[in-house]
Design a protein around this motif. Sequence first.
Motif, PDB file in Angstrom:
ATOM      1  N   TRP A  31       8.242  -0.119   1.178  1.00 12.60           N
ATOM      2  CA  TRP A  31       8.883   0.437   2.355  1.00 12.60           C
ATOM      3  C   TRP A  31       9.248   1.899   2.186  1.00 12.60           C
ATOM      4  O   TRP A  31       9.013   2.710   3.075  1.00 12.60           O
ATOM      5  CB  TRP A  31      10.118  -0.383   2.706  1.00 12.60           C
ATOM      6  N   ARG A  59       4.592   1.332   9.012  1.00 11.01           N
ATOM      7  CA  ARG A  59       5.972   0.986   9.304  1.00 11.01           C
ATOM      8  C   ARG A  59       6.608   2.012  10.222  1.00 11.01           C
ATOM      9  O   ARG A  59       6.167   3.161  10.315  1.00 11.01           O
ATOM     10  CB  ARG A  59       6.793   0.899   8.012  1.00 11.01           C
ATOM     11  N   SER A 109      10.399   3.076  10.309  1.00  9.69           N
ATOM     12  CA  SER A 109      11.682   2.868   9.655  1.00  9.69           C
ATOM     13  C   SER A 109      12.833   2.810  10.656  1.00  9.69           C
ATOM     14  O   SER A 109      13.776   2.045  10.484  1.00  9.69           O
ATOM     15  CB  SER A 109      11.930   3.974   8.630  1.00  9.69           C
TER      16      SER A 109
END
Length: 124
Positions: A53, A72, A74
Amino acid sequence: QVQLIESGGGLVQAGGSLRLSCTATGRTFSAFRMGWFRQAPGKEQQFVAAMTWIANITTYADSVKGRFTVSRDSAKDTLYLQMNRLQPEDTAIYYCLAGRLTTGVSDPTRYDFWGQGTQVTVSS
């Protein structure tokens, strides 16, 4: 407790695209590794893709390299799987997994949290 919610599955023709989403509730993804796995009828669960991540380091199964992209957002605590040039053999239930693991990213037993899965069906 982390809850993972997948969405975006559906029925597409071969050559088409789908974008799967996995949104986390309860905790942030910041300390996690995220992965996508799939399971077709009568087959073992198969690793698809994973990422760290924070560092945004991605890993892909050979069968999906060049076709699938994991990413992703965030701010939204959301993981995506962009699937292009889908083939009938991609038909499966796709699961989003999360965990604090640092090794063994292709092993689903190393992850701590699972989503409920979303069905992807690719017709020929």
